[in-house]
Design an enzyme around this catalytic site. Structure first.
Site, PDB file in Angstrom:
ATOM      1  CG  ASP A  11       4.890   7.378 -20.729  1.00 29.02           C
ATOM      2  OD1 ASP A  11       4.867   7.755 -19.666  1.00 29.02           O
ATOM      3  OD2 ASP A  11       5.765   7.846 -21.643  1.00 29.02           O
ATOM      4  CB  CYS A  75       3.994   6.413 -17.112  1.00 27.28           C
ATOM      5  SG  CYS A  75       4.086   8.019 -16.204  1.00 27.28           S
ATOM      6  CG  ASN A  76       9.109   4.585 -13.643  1.00 29.88           C
ATOM      7  OD1 ASN A  76       9.279   4.615 -14.562  1.00 29.88           O
ATOM      8  ND2 ASN A  76       9.452   3.772 -12.722  1.00 29.88           N
ATOM      9  CB  THR A  77       4.641   9.729 -12.539  1.00 26.03           C
ATOM     10  OG1 THR A  77       6.038  10.335 -12.705  1.00 26.03           O
ATOM     11  CG2 THR A  77       4.011  10.678 -11.881  1.00 26.03           C
ATOM     12  CB  CYS A 189      11.271   8.718 -15.713  1.00 21.53           C
ATOM     13  SG  CYS A 189      10.456   9.587 -16.631  1.00 21.53           S
ATOM     14  CB  THR A 190       9.330   5.028 -19.170  1.00 25.17           C
ATOM     15  OG1 THR A 190       8.343   5.875 -19.566  1.00 25.17           O
ATOM     16  CG2 THR A 190       8.955   3.851 -18.267  1.00 25.17           C
TER      17      THR A 190
END
Length: 264
Positions: A11, A75-77, A189-190
């Site tokens: 992340d 990590c979403n991004t 978002c985590t």
């Protein structure tokens, strides 16, 4: 398969600990390396090219050094931008993090869903595709709440959460047309589930907060089913930059089972 080969969770910071928590429930015996790119934090304000180059480069180096059995981009991004590229260049299973739009669409009663993410995540075509596939008959309101990343990092280090940061994130959704009807919010978002108590209080009891950590852990468990696990050393938290705040984070890291801390 080396029994001691770790799962590598990656992340931009400490938000992926929310995924690690679920992985611990599913795979308590699995050795883990948690890699936080604090040297590149935050990702949400970077360009797609910057994120892709950084994530691919770091995961390439870490894969060579640690030989993980599986990589999770927690990590979403990073996932929405670089997941396909990482899979193309690494010969190891790679699990990404997907905004939980599908379960939110199944859960909503009002038909109006909020989505909180970083600025980079909410503008991705990948999110557009998820909306079209799973929430085409719903209203999805998006807001880039990058300030929450810093608030979550501060909370893990034992520092207070600024209530104004929480209020701005909530207002970013509520103040949009139809925002008053939101009954389900996707935490895309985590980092954001670390602020679930604060966000839940601000949104109120009639709003459900949804994130995908449990589903990610189930996917990891499925891909490693039947594999032997052996923890040859205490689990490691790996950072890309030395900084004073790492000492403040040690108690939180230990709560998640990360006994060692190193800098890449």
């Amino acid at each position: 398969m080396d029994e001691a080969a770790p799962l590598l969770l990656f992340d931009s910071g400490l938000g992926g600990l929310t995924v690690l928590e679920e992985v611990r429930h599913q795979l308590p015996r699995a050795p883990v390396i948690y890699a936080a790119d604090n040297g590149g934090l935050p990702y949400g304000t970077k360009t797609e090219a910057e994120v892709a180059a950084r994530v691919c480069g770091l995961l390439g180096r870490m894969s060579e050094r640690f030989r993980p059995r599986l990589i999770c981009i927690a990590c979403n991004t990073a996932s929405t931008i670089a997941l396909g590229m990482v899979r193309d260049v690494l010969a190891v299973p790679v699990v990404g993090t997907v905004p939980a739009i599908k379960p939110a669409a199944e859960q909503t009663r009002s038909g109006v869903i909020g989505l909180l993410g970083t600025a980079a995540t909410i503008r991705q075509p990948y999110v557009d595709r998820l909306e079209a596939e799973f929430a085409g008959d719903k209203v999805l309101l998006r807001h880039g709440a990058g300030e929450l990343v810093g608030a979550a990092e501060a909370k893990l280090r034992g520092q207070p959460v600024d209530p104004e940061v929480i209020a701005r994130a909530v207002a970013g959704l509520r103040d949009q047309p139809g925002g008053g009807m939101i009954d389900t919010v996707v935490l895309a978002c985590t980092h954001f589930p670390l602020l679930a108590d604060e966000l839940g209080h601000a949104f109120g009891p009639d709003v459900a907060l949804v994130h995908g950590a449990a589903g990610i852990a189930r996917r990891i468990a499925h891909l490693t089913r039947g594999q032997p696990f052996r923890r040859a050393a205490p689990d490691l938290a790996l950072f890309t930059r030395a900084e004073e705040g790492l000492d403040l984070a040690r108690p939180a890291l230990q709560r998640y089972g990360l006994e060692r801390v190193e800098v890449l």
